[in-house]
Design a protein around this motif. Structure first.
Motif, PDB file in Angstrom:
ATOM      1  N   SER A   1      72.328  35.505  -3.847  1.00  0.00           N
ATOM      2  CA  SER A   1      72.841  36.848  -4.099  1.00  0.00           C
ATOM      3  C   SER A   1      71.941  37.599  -5.065  1.00  0.00           C
ATOM      4  CB  SER A   1      74.257  36.761  -4.666  1.00  0.00           C
ATOM      5  OG  SER A   1      74.557  37.958  -5.350  1.00  0.00           O
ATOM      6  N   GLU A   2      71.256  38.593  -4.519  1.00  0.00           N
ATOM      7  CA  GLU A   2      70.377  39.445  -5.317  1.00  0.00           C
ATOM      8  C   GLU A   2      71.144  40.079  -6.487  1.00  0.00           C
ATOM      9  OE1 GLU A   2      66.449  40.825  -5.559  1.00  0.00           O
ATOM     10  OE2 GLU A   2      67.258  39.618  -3.943  1.00  0.00           O
ATOM     11  N   ALA A   3      72.360  40.532  -6.221  1.00  0.00           N
ATOM     12  CA  ALA A   3      73.139  41.221  -7.248  1.00  0.00           C
ATOM     13  C   ALA A   3      73.481  40.280  -8.408  1.00  0.00           C
ATOM     14  CB  ALA A   3      74.419  41.795  -6.646  1.00  0.00           C
ATOM     15  N   GLN A   4      73.903  39.060  -8.059  1.00  0.00           N
ATOM     16  CA  GLN A   4      74.240  38.087  -9.102  1.00  0.00           C
ATOM     17  C   GLN A   4      72.996  37.756  -9.928  1.00  0.00           C
ATOM     18  OE1 GLN A   4      77.264  36.245  -9.494  1.00  0.00           O
ATOM     19  NE2 GLN A   4      78.145  35.952  -7.464  1.00  0.00           N
ATOM     20  N   LEU A   5      71.883  37.596  -9.229  1.00  0.00           N
ATOM     21  CA  LEU A   5      70.643  37.257  -9.915  1.00  0.00           C
ATOM     22  C   LEU A   5      70.272  38.355 -10.906  1.00  0.00           C
ATOM     23  CD1 LEU A   5      68.173  35.346 -10.145  1.00  0.00           C
ATOM     24  CD2 LEU A   5      67.043  36.821  -8.515  1.00  0.00           C
ATOM     25  N   LYS A   6      70.388  39.587 -10.450  1.00  0.00           N
ATOM     26  CA  LYS A   6      70.027  40.716 -11.300  1.00  0.00           C
ATOM     27  C   LYS A   6      70.904  40.727 -12.558  1.00  0.00           C
ATOM     28  CE  LYS A   6      68.510  45.456 -10.486  1.00  0.00           C
ATOM     29  NZ  LYS A   6      69.203  46.362 -11.405  1.00  0.00           N
ATOM     30  N   ASN A   7      72.199  40.473 -12.374  1.00  0.00           N
ATOM     31  CA  ASN A   7      73.097  40.409 -13.524  1.00  0.00           C
ATOM     32  C   ASN A   7      72.668  39.331 -14.506  1.00  0.00           C
ATOM     33  OD1 ASN A   7      74.713  42.456 -12.623  1.00  0.00           O
ATOM     34  ND2 ASN A   7      76.187  41.108 -11.622  1.00  0.00           N
ATOM     35  N   LYS A   8      72.316  38.171 -13.969  1.00  0.00           N
ATOM     36  CA  LYS A   8      71.901  37.063 -14.837  1.00  0.00           C
ATOM     37  C   LYS A   8      70.620  37.400 -15.578  1.00  0.00           C
ATOM     38  CE  LYS A   8      74.563  33.491 -15.040  1.00  0.00           C
ATOM     39  NZ  LYS A   8      75.502  33.705 -16.131  1.00  0.00           N
ATOM     40  N   VAL A   9      69.698  38.069 -14.893  1.00  0.00           N
ATOM     41  CA  VAL A   9      68.442  38.447 -15.540  1.00  0.00           C
ATOM     42  C   VAL A   9      68.743  39.387 -16.705  1.00  0.00           C
ATOM     43  CG1 VAL A   9      66.286  39.738 -15.243  1.00  0.00           C
ATOM     44  CG2 VAL A   9      67.002  38.100 -13.502  1.00  0.00           C
ATOM     45  N   GLU A  10      69.652  40.338 -16.479  1.00  0.00           N
ATOM     46  CA  GLU A  10      69.987  41.286 -17.543  1.00  0.00           C
ATOM     47  C   GLU A  10      70.674  40.574 -18.700  1.00  0.00           C
ATOM     48  OE1 GLU A  10      72.089  44.278 -15.370  1.00  0.00           O
ATOM     49  OE2 GLU A  10      70.238  45.024 -14.458  1.00  0.00           O
ATOM     50  N   GLU A  11      71.520  39.608 -18.353  1.00  0.00           N
ATOM     51  CA  GLU A  11      72.198  38.820 -19.384  1.00  0.00           C
ATOM     52  C   GLU A  11      71.167  38.058 -20.226  1.00  0.00           C
ATOM     53  OE1 GLU A  11      75.229  35.238 -18.912  1.00  0.00           O
ATOM     54  OE2 GLU A  11      75.742  36.911 -17.588  1.00  0.00           O
ATOM     55  N   ALA A  12      70.213  37.420 -19.530  1.00  0.00           N
ATOM     56  CA  ALA A  12      69.171  36.660 -20.218  1.00  0.00           C
ATOM     57  C   ALA A  12      68.361  37.577 -21.128  1.00  0.00           C
ATOM     58  CB  ALA A  12      68.272  35.974 -19.201  1.00  0.00           C
ATOM     59  N   LEU A  13      68.094  38.789 -20.658  1.00  0.00           N
ATOM     60  CA  LEU A  13      67.328  39.731 -21.476  1.00  0.00           C
ATOM     61  C   LEU A  13      68.070  40.057 -22.763  1.00  0.00           C
ATOM     62  CD1 LEU A  13      65.899  42.269 -18.894  1.00  0.00           C
ATOM     63  CD2 LEU A  13      64.629  40.756 -20.394  1.00  0.00           C
ATOM     64  N   ARG A  14      69.397  40.237 -22.646  1.00  0.00           N
ATOM     65  CA  ARG A  14      70.176  40.547 -23.861  1.00  0.00           C
ATOM     66  C   ARG A  14      70.098  39.385 -24.840  1.00  0.00           C
ATOM     67  NH1 ARG A  14      73.645  43.081 -20.162  1.00  0.00           N
ATOM     68  NH2 ARG A  14      75.087  41.326 -20.050  1.00  0.00           N
ATOM     69  N   VAL A  15      70.185  38.173 -24.320  1.00  0.00           N
ATOM     70  CA  VAL A  15      70.084  36.990 -25.188  1.00  0.00           C
ATOM     71  C   VAL A  15      68.735  36.965 -25.874  1.00  0.00           C
ATOM     72  CG1 VAL A  15      70.026  34.468 -25.215  1.00  0.00           C
ATOM     73  CG2 VAL A  15      71.720  35.662 -23.814  1.00  0.00           C
ATOM     74  N   LEU A  16      67.679  37.246 -25.116  1.00  0.00           N
ATOM     75  CA  LEU A  16      66.330  37.234 -25.694  1.00  0.00           C
ATOM     76  C   LEU A  16      66.177  38.337 -26.731  1.00  0.00           C
ATOM     77  CD1 LEU A  16      64.170  36.585 -22.511  1.00  0.00           C
ATOM     78  CD2 LEU A  16      64.482  35.049 -24.446  1.00  0.00           C
ATOM     79  N   GLU A  17      66.772  39.483 -26.466  1.00  0.00           N
ATOM     80  CA  GLU A  17      66.688  40.581 -27.433  1.00  0.00           C
ATOM     81  C   GLU A  17      67.319  40.169 -28.763  1.00  0.00           C
ATOM     82  OE1 GLU A  17      65.408  43.770 -27.553  1.00  0.00           O
ATOM     83  OE2 GLU A  17      64.288  42.985 -25.838  1.00  0.00           O
ATOM     84  N   MET A  18      68.482  39.502 -28.649  1.00  0.00           N
ATOM     85  CA  MET A  18      69.196  39.128 -29.880  1.00  0.00           C
ATOM     86  C   MET A  18      68.440  38.036 -30.620  1.00  0.00           C
ATOM     87  SD  MET A  18      73.215  39.335 -28.831  1.00  0.00           S
ATOM     88  CE  MET A  18      73.197  37.771 -28.013  1.00  0.00           C
ATOM     89  N   ALA A  19      67.704  37.213 -29.892  1.00  0.00           N
ATOM     90  CA  ALA A  19      67.009  36.098 -30.523  1.00  0.00           C
ATOM     91  C   ALA A  19      65.761  36.546 -31.262  1.00  0.00           C
ATOM     92  CB  ALA A  19      66.643  35.058 -29.458  1.00  0.00           C
ATOM     93  N   LYS A  20      65.309  37.757 -31.016  1.00  0.00           N
ATOM     94  CA  LYS A  20      64.082  38.255 -31.648  1.00  0.00           C
ATOM     95  C   LYS A  20      64.192  38.289 -33.164  1.00  0.00           C
ATOM     96  CE  LYS A  20      61.733  40.930 -28.144  1.00  0.00           C
ATOM     97  NZ  LYS A  20      61.664  42.249 -27.524  1.00  0.00           N
TER      98      LYS A  20
END
Length: 112
Positions: A93-112
């Motif tokens: 599912s492209e849509a699910q994947l995109k959501n997960k990518v965005e979620e991962a990005l938020r995690v990475l942003e917070m970890a900075k």
């Protein structure tokens, strides 16, 4: 002298002669039909657990790289900590994947 007549060139293979079939032989028999084949639960189940993550990673990475080329490696690594069954859903599912990518990005942003 030894002048070659125009017709006596050593016979070069005709353009496009039998170049394609060799591509199919890249994947060993019984594998998942080569790099372009979709990954499915049955193919995964047949592989060793350590290989399963690798197989999923090889599918996930290019999909994630379409959204986040610079961070694809990092995000793929994060996602591979999820359960294989969840990862298969993302691959389907492209849509699910995109959501997960965005979620991962938020995690990475917070970890900075």
């Amino acid at each position: 002298g030894m002048v070659m007549g125009a017709g006596t060139r050593p016979t070069a293979p005709a353009p496009g002669s039998g170049k394609a079939p060799s591509q199919q032989q890249l994947a060993p028999p019984g594998s998942i039909g080569g790099p372009g084949a979709p990954l499915n639960a049955a193919a995964l189940a047949a592989a060793a657990p350590s290989v399963q993550k690798q197989m999923i990673g090889e599918k996930l990475f290019p999909a994630i790289a379409r959204y986040q080329p610079e961070l694809a490696g990092k995000i793929t690594g994060m996602m591979l900590e999820m359960d294989n069954s969840e990862l298969l859903i993302l691959l389907e599912s492209e849509a699910q994947l995109k959501n997960k990518v965005e979620e991962a990005l938020r995690v990475l942003e917070m970890a900075k």
